[in-house]
Structures are given as C-alpha cells and as structure tokens.
Design a protein around this motif. Structure first.
Motif, short mmCIF file in Angstrom:
data_model
loop_
_atom_site.label_atom_id
_atom_site.label_comp_id
_atom_site.label_asym_id
_atom_site.label_seq_id
_atom_site.Cartn_x
_atom_site.Cartn_y
_atom_site.Cartn_z
N THR A 24 0.97 -1.34 -0.01
CA THR A 24 0.01 -0.02 0.02
C THR A 24 0.83 1.19 -0.11
N GLU A 25 1.99 1.25 0.91
CA GLU A 25 2.72 2.43 0.99
C GLU A 25 3.40 2.83 -0.40
N ALA A 26 3.95 1.68 -1.22
CA ALA A 26 4.32 1.78 -2.39
C ALA A 26 3.47 2.34 -3.45
N ALA A 27 2.18 1.91 -3.42
CA ALA A 27 1.38 2.29 -4.35
C ALA A 27 1.07 3.99 -4.19
N GLU A 28 1.01 4.44 -2.65
CA GLU A 28 0.56 5.53 -2.40
C GLU A 28 1.81 6.76 -2.80
N ALA A 29 2.98 6.12 -2.62
CA ALA A 29 4.02 6.89 -3.12
C ALA A 29 4.20 7.12 -4.66
N LEU A 30 3.67 6.11 -5.42
CA LEU A 30 3.73 6.44 -6.81
C LEU A 30 2.66 7.31 -7.06
N ASP A 31 1.29 7.20 -6.61
CA ASP A 31 0.31 8.31 -6.70
C ASP A 31 0.84 9.68 -6.50
N ARG A 32 1.48 9.87 -5.40
CA ARG A 32 2.17 11.13 -5.01
C ARG A 32 2.94 11.69 -6.10
N ALA A 33 3.96 10.72 -6.46
CA ALA A 33 5.01 11.28 -7.55
C ALA A 33 4.29 11.50 -9.02
N LEU A 34 3.21 10.72 -9.27
CA LEU A 34 2.65 10.94 -10.28
C LEU A 34 1.83 12.21 -10.42
N SER A 35 1.35 12.80 -9.09
CA SER A 35 0.70 14.17 -8.94
C SER A 35 1.50 15.34 -8.82
N GLU A 36 3.07 15.17 -9.02
CA GLU A 36 3.90 16.16 -8.95
C GLU A 36 3.77 16.77 -10.40
N PRO A 37 4.12 18.16 -10.58
CA PRO A 37 4.26 18.62 -11.81
C PRO A 37 5.20 17.85 -13.05
N ALA A 38 4.94 17.88 -14.11
CA ALA A 38 5.45 17.23 -15.09
C ALA A 38 7.24 17.27 -15.06
N ALA A 39 7.45 18.30 -14.65
CA ALA A 39 8.88 18.91 -14.74
C ALA A 39 9.79 18.02 -13.55
N ARG A 40 8.81 17.58 -12.30
CA ARG A 40 9.39 16.93 -11.33
C ARG A 40 8.89 15.27 -11.02
N GLN A 41 8.10 15.02 -12.16
CA GLN A 41 7.69 13.64 -11.89
C GLN A 41 8.66 12.47 -12.00
N ARG A 42 9.72 12.72 -13.03
CA ARG A 42 10.73 11.65 -13.43
C ARG A 42 11.39 11.25 -12.09
N ASP A 43 11.84 12.43 -11.32
CA ASP A 43 12.77 12.36 -10.23
C ASP A 43 11.97 11.77 -8.81
N ALA A 44 10.80 12.08 -9.07
CA ALA A 44 9.87 11.69 -7.82
C ALA A 44 9.53 10.11 -8.06
N ILE A 45 9.46 9.58 -9.14
CA ILE A 45 9.20 8.27 -9.51
C ILE A 45 10.31 7.49 -9.28
N ALA A 46 11.56 8.04 -9.50
CA ALA A 46 12.85 7.55 -9.32
C ALA A 46 13.05 7.26 -8.05
N SER A 47 12.69 8.23 -7.01
CA SER A 47 12.64 7.92 -5.58
C SER A 47 11.87 6.78 -5.25
N VAL A 48 10.67 6.56 -5.98
CA VAL A 48 9.78 5.60 -5.55
C VAL A 48 10.37 4.15 -5.69
N VAL A 49 10.94 4.11 -7.06
CA VAL A 49 11.75 2.79 -7.67
C VAL A 49 12.91 2.58 -6.73
N ALA A 50 13.80 3.80 -6.27
CA ALA A 50 14.75 3.31 -5.11
C ALA A 50 14.26 2.86 -3.75
N ARG A 51 13.06 3.08 -3.51
CA ARG A 51 12.70 2.44 -2.25
C ARG A 51 11.95 1.26 -2.45
N TYR A 52 11.29 0.94 -3.63
CA TYR A 52 10.43 -0.14 -3.85
C TYR A 52 11.15 -0.85 -5.26
#
Length: 148
Positions: A24-52
């Motif tokens: 659940t925490e991984a899915a929530e983290a990805l949802d938050r990353a996908l809600s970031e502005p487009a310019a920050r999404q890639r880095d936010a998603i990379a952080s999710v991948v690093a944790r999960y």
C-alpha cells in the motif's frame, strides 16, 4: 515461504497468472509522485523505484518519463525482467495468460509494451516484434481498449 499468488487453471485454455498488489505504501508513494508537476515527476518516480525496486508499475512509469530512447529502454527492460521474476514467483511457468484486465498485471504489461516501443525506437526490430508477439500471447485481446 508459501506461494499465495493465484494461478487459475481453466478448462478453456492456459492457466492465468495474476500478480499480487504492491505494498500500500508503495502505491501511495507512486500516486504522490505522479501528482507532481511534469518537470518533477521523473525524479519523484525514481525515488519510489529506489525505495521499492520490485514495484513494476513504478519502473513502467519511470520508463514513460525517460529523458531519451536509451534511458526509456533501460527502465522498461528492468521492469520487464523484474516482472518475469514476479510472474515466476507467482506460479507462472513460461506460458499462460497475464491479462490487462487485472490491475496488478498492468505494471508488467506496461513495461513489456514500453520495451517493445523503445526497442523499435532504437532500431532493435527483432526485439520489438518479439515483445509484440509476447504481449499477444500473454493477453490475446492486446492491446487493451485504452491503449489502442
């Protein structure tokens, strides 16, 4: 460790594998990353991948936001190979259905379809065709209506 992933044997065809949901925490983290502005999404998603790092949809989403063809290819390939590992752990033995209709299978299928497209983009046409054929074997209704 017991295997609790469903593999449904059907009299009408090959078995069907349904991947388990991500934590659940991984899915929530990805949802938050996908809600970031487009310019920050890639880095936010990379952080999710690093944790999960086993979260297939995070790899697929990272691939969709790769900065160039090679980066996209690499992310999709990792998601694809992690997906094969997850499928095998879920009872898949190299054949049988892995259908889009099951939400938990979509990360793997997105990664495989992304790998197909990225392979074509870099001129690896045999890999592009292999991935396209594999997608149709896994889900004979491929591509899903929202991907056509």
């Amino acid at each position: 460790m017991a295997d609790h992933s469903p593999v449904n044997l059907t009299p009408a065809g090959p078995p069907e594998t349904i991947l388990p949901p991500p934590p659940t925490e991984a899915a929530e983290a990805l949802d938050r990353a996908l809600s970031e502005p487009a310019a920050r999404q890639r880095d936010a998603i990379a952080s999710v991948v690093a944790r999960y790092p086993r979260y297939l949809d995070a790899w697929a989403q990272l691939g969709l936001r790769g900065r160039d063809e090679i980066e996209r290819y690499a992310y999709f390939r990792v998601g694809y190979h992690r997906g094969l590992d997850a499928l095998r752990a879920g009872g898949w033995r190299g054949s049988g259905y892995v259908r889009w209709e099951h939400e938990t299978n979509r990360g793997f299928l997105r990664a495989l379809d992304g790998l197909r497209a990225a392979a074509g983009a870099i001129g690896e046409l045999d890999e592009e065709e292999r991935c396209a054929r594999f997608l149709r074997q896994l889900d004979p209704t491929w591509p899903p209506p929202d991907q056509r």
